[in-house]
Design a protein around this motif. Sequence first.
Motif, PDB file in Angstrom:
ATOM      1  N   LEU A  68       0.859  -1.244  -0.049  1.00 35.64           N
ATOM      2  CA  LEU A  68       0.171  -0.026  -0.164  1.00 35.64           C
ATOM      3  C   LEU A  68       0.833   1.112   0.043  1.00 35.64           C
ATOM      4  O   LEU A  68       0.561   2.159  -0.605  1.00 35.64           O
ATOM      5  CB  LEU A  68      -0.950  -0.130   1.009  1.00 35.64           C
ATOM      6  CG  LEU A  68      -1.971  -0.971   1.063  1.00 35.64           C
ATOM      7  CD1 LEU A  68      -2.825  -0.927   2.511  1.00 35.64           C
ATOM      8  CD2 LEU A  68      -2.873  -0.837  -0.089  1.00 35.64           C
ATOM      9  N   HIS A  69       1.982   1.319   0.547  1.00 40.99           N
ATOM     10  CA  HIS A  69       2.824   2.268   0.554  1.00 40.99           C
ATOM     11  C   HIS A  69       3.462   2.627  -0.650  1.00 40.99           C
ATOM     12  O   HIS A  69       3.672   3.939  -1.040  1.00 40.99           O
ATOM     13  CB  HIS A  69       4.194   2.238   1.635  1.00 40.99           C
ATOM     14  CG  HIS A  69       5.292   3.155   1.578  1.00 40.99           C
ATOM     15  ND1 HIS A  69       4.992   4.325   2.067  1.00 40.99           N
ATOM     16  CD2 HIS A  69       6.365   3.078   1.037  1.00 40.99           C
ATOM     17  CE1 HIS A  69       6.126   5.117   1.818  1.00 40.99           C
ATOM     18  NE2 HIS A  69       6.943   4.365   1.144  1.00 40.99           N
ATOM     19  N   HIS A  70       3.845   1.548  -1.559  1.00 38.24           N
ATOM     20  CA  HIS A  70       4.398   1.949  -2.807  1.00 38.24           C
ATOM     21  C   HIS A  70       3.234   2.259  -3.679  1.00 38.24           C
ATOM     22  O   HIS A  70       3.545   2.914  -4.604  1.00 38.24           O
ATOM     23  CB  HIS A  70       4.923   0.177  -3.345  1.00 38.24           C
ATOM     24  CG  HIS A  70       6.074  -0.022  -2.744  1.00 38.24           C
ATOM     25  ND1 HIS A  70       7.272   0.848  -2.630  1.00 38.24           N
ATOM     26  CD2 HIS A  70       6.439  -1.174  -1.817  1.00 38.24           C
ATOM     27  CE1 HIS A  70       8.254   0.017  -2.063  1.00 38.24           C
ATOM     28  NE2 HIS A  70       7.994  -1.071  -1.646  1.00 38.24           N
ATOM     29  N   PHE A  71       2.007   1.927  -3.539  1.00 40.60           N
ATOM     30  CA  PHE A  71       0.782   2.493  -4.407  1.00 40.60           C
ATOM     31  C   PHE A  71       0.829   3.923  -4.185  1.00 40.60           C
ATOM     32  O   PHE A  71       0.853   4.643  -5.058  1.00 40.60           O
ATOM     33  CB  PHE A  71      -0.400   1.658  -3.928  1.00 40.60           C
ATOM     34  CG  PHE A  71      -0.608   0.093  -4.800  1.00 40.60           C
ATOM     35  CD1 PHE A  71      -0.082  -0.180  -5.822  1.00 40.60           C
ATOM     36  CD2 PHE A  71      -1.148  -0.723  -3.997  1.00 40.60           C
ATOM     37  CE1 PHE A  71      -0.164  -1.389  -6.492  1.00 40.60           C
ATOM     38  CE2 PHE A  71      -1.136  -2.119  -4.374  1.00 40.60           C
ATOM     39  CZ  PHE A  71      -0.649  -2.533  -5.782  1.00 40.60           C
ATOM     40  N   ASN A  72       0.742   4.145  -2.922  1.00 38.98           N
ATOM     41  CA  ASN A  72       0.663   5.301  -2.589  1.00 38.98           C
ATOM     42  C   ASN A  72       1.808   6.520  -2.799  1.00 38.98           C
ATOM     43  O   ASN A  72       1.570   7.566  -3.503  1.00 38.98           O
ATOM     44  CB  ASN A  72       0.486   5.782  -1.080  1.00 38.98           C
ATOM     45  CG  ASN A  72       0.209   7.080  -0.659  1.00 38.98           C
ATOM     46  OD1 ASN A  72      -0.447   7.886  -1.162  1.00 38.98           O
ATOM     47  ND2 ASN A  72       0.883   7.472   0.579  1.00 38.98           N
ATOM     48  N   SER A  73       3.141   5.994  -2.983  1.00 39.05           N
ATOM     49  CA  SER A  73       4.226   6.487  -3.082  1.00 39.05           C
ATOM     50  C   SER A  73       4.111   6.873  -4.854  1.00 39.05           C
ATOM     51  O   SER A  73       4.536   7.898  -5.125  1.00 39.05           O
ATOM     52  CB  SER A  73       5.416   5.972  -2.884  1.00 39.05           C
ATOM     53  OG  SER A  73       6.482   6.423  -3.346  1.00 39.05           O
ATOM     54  N   HIS A  74       3.679   5.763  -5.517  1.00 36.33           N
ATOM     55  CA  HIS A  74       3.788   5.749  -7.083  1.00 36.33           C
ATOM     56  C   HIS A  74       2.737   6.969  -7.712  1.00 36.33           C
ATOM     57  O   HIS A  74       3.042   7.732  -8.392  1.00 36.33           O
ATOM     58  CB  HIS A  74       3.342   4.395  -7.416  1.00 36.33           C
ATOM     59  CG  HIS A  74       3.237   4.458  -9.132  1.00 36.33           C
ATOM     60  ND1 HIS A  74       4.214   4.562  -9.850  1.00 36.33           N
ATOM     61  CD2 HIS A  74       1.913   4.368  -9.896  1.00 36.33           C
ATOM     62  CE1 HIS A  74       3.949   4.556 -11.162  1.00 36.33           C
ATOM     63  NE2 HIS A  74       2.695   4.451 -11.241  1.00 36.33           N
ATOM     64  N   LEU A  75       1.608   6.873  -6.685  1.00 34.10           N
ATOM     65  CA  LEU A  75       0.644   8.131  -7.104  1.00 34.10           C
ATOM     66  C   LEU A  75       1.057   9.456  -6.914  1.00 34.10           C
ATOM     67  O   LEU A  75       1.148   9.981  -7.830  1.00 34.10           O
ATOM     68  CB  LEU A  75      -0.678   7.492  -6.540  1.00 34.10           C
ATOM     69  CG  LEU A  75      -1.398   6.500  -6.834  1.00 34.10           C
ATOM     70  CD1 LEU A  75      -2.652   6.319  -6.131  1.00 34.10           C
ATOM     71  CD2 LEU A  75      -1.679   6.871  -8.524  1.00 34.10           C
ATOM     72  N   LYS A  76       1.753   9.671  -5.621  1.00 35.93           N
ATOM     73  CA  LYS A  76       2.209  10.885  -5.545  1.00 35.93           C
ATOM     74  C   LYS A  76       3.440  11.401  -6.270  1.00 35.93           C
ATOM     75  O   LYS A  76       3.640  12.511  -6.484  1.00 35.93           O
ATOM     76  CB  LYS A  76       2.544  10.817  -3.679  1.00 35.93           C
ATOM     77  CG  LYS A  76       1.675  11.040  -2.919  1.00 35.93           C
ATOM     78  CD  LYS A  76       2.114  11.012  -1.374  1.00 35.93           C
ATOM     79  CE  LYS A  76       0.923  11.092  -0.577  1.00 35.93           C
ATOM     80  NZ  LYS A  76       1.499  11.193   1.027  1.00 35.93           N
ATOM     81  N   ALA A  89      -3.080  18.578 -17.555  1.00 32.74           N
ATOM     82  CA  ALA A  89      -3.124  17.259 -18.267  1.00 32.74           C
ATOM     83  C   ALA A  89      -4.037  16.369 -17.349  1.00 32.74           C
ATOM     84  O   ALA A  89      -4.100  16.351 -16.146  1.00 32.74           O
ATOM     85  CB  ALA A  89      -1.888  16.630 -18.180  1.00 32.74           C
ATOM     86  N   ALA A  90      -4.523  15.125 -17.835  1.00 34.42           N
ATOM     87  CA  ALA A  90      -5.301  14.430 -16.823  1.00 34.42           C
ATOM     88  C   ALA A  90      -4.537  13.419 -16.432  1.00 34.42           C
ATOM     89  O   ALA A  90      -3.425  13.118 -16.697  1.00 34.42           O
ATOM     90  CB  ALA A  90      -6.347  13.692 -18.091  1.00 34.42           C
ATOM     91  N   ALA A  91      -5.058  12.922 -15.019  1.00 33.39           N
ATOM     92  CA  ALA A  91      -4.150  12.048 -14.072  1.00 33.39           C
ATOM     93  C   ALA A  91      -3.707  10.865 -14.816  1.00 33.39           C
ATOM     94  O   ALA A  91      -2.532  10.470 -14.829  1.00 33.39           O
ATOM     95  CB  ALA A  91      -4.696  11.913 -12.970  1.00 33.39           C
ATOM     96  N   TRP A  92      -4.585  10.422 -15.813  1.00 31.71           N
ATOM     97  CA  TRP A  92      -4.378   9.056 -16.504  1.00 31.71           C
ATOM     98  C   TRP A  92      -3.039   9.300 -17.541  1.00 31.71           C
ATOM     99  O   TRP A  92      -2.382   8.325 -17.640  1.00 31.71           O
ATOM    100  CB  TRP A  92      -5.367   8.434 -17.134  1.00 31.71           C
ATOM    101  CG  TRP A  92      -5.697   9.200 -18.563  1.00 31.71           C
ATOM    102  CD1 TRP A  92      -6.908  10.149 -18.534  1.00 31.71           C
ATOM    103  CD2 TRP A  92      -5.422   9.037 -19.775  1.00 31.71           C
ATOM    104  NE1 TRP A  92      -6.831  10.799 -19.786  1.00 31.71           N
ATOM    105  CE2 TRP A  92      -6.008  10.133 -20.589  1.00 31.71           C
ATOM    106  CE3 TRP A  92      -4.516   8.181 -20.476  1.00 31.71           C
ATOM    107  CZ2 TRP A  92      -5.690  10.236 -21.917  1.00 31.71           C
ATOM    108  CZ3 TRP A  92      -4.085   8.634 -21.684  1.00 31.71           C
ATOM    109  CH2 TRP A  92      -4.823   9.530 -22.369  1.00 31.71           C
TER     110      TRP A  92
END
Length: 159
Positions: A68-76, A89-92
């Motif tokens: 979950l930390h890696h998912f969060n870090s990737h998004l941030k 730009a769109a987030a995607w």
Amino acid sequence: MANSGVRGRGNDFWAAIAGAVVGGIIAFGIQMIALRAAANERKQTTAERRSALAHALFFKMIQICSHLHHFNSHLKTSLAPMKKEDVGAAAWAVVLPFANMPDYVRLSADEMALLLSLDNDVFNTVVSFDEIHNSTIDAFKTYSERRLALTAMLPAATN
């Protein structure tokens, strides 16, 4: 002399009774030692099993938190330049999909029973962590599939 034979048989009788009592006490003592050893072995086996379950639960919780930390870090990390530069730009378009998804984590009934026996509050907090983790993996998989389908429909840019 006739009396000594009767007296001798009486002594033999009491000697036999005393021998049987002493033999019974020894057998009882050995049986109690064996029962105590078996009970101690069962306690030790139970303690080892509980310890193994606790370690398995602990490692699974570390995996869940790490993923979950890696998912969060990737998004941030992916969204940071967009926020910093106020790009429209769109987030995607800026969030890249994961190439390799982590494996699902399942908390077993035995692990949860152990946790419930230790602490109700911690149990209530942890009870759905595996489902949250697994649904997050599913969400990122769906994102990857849909992003791939969307980018496949876009025209290729040539210079």
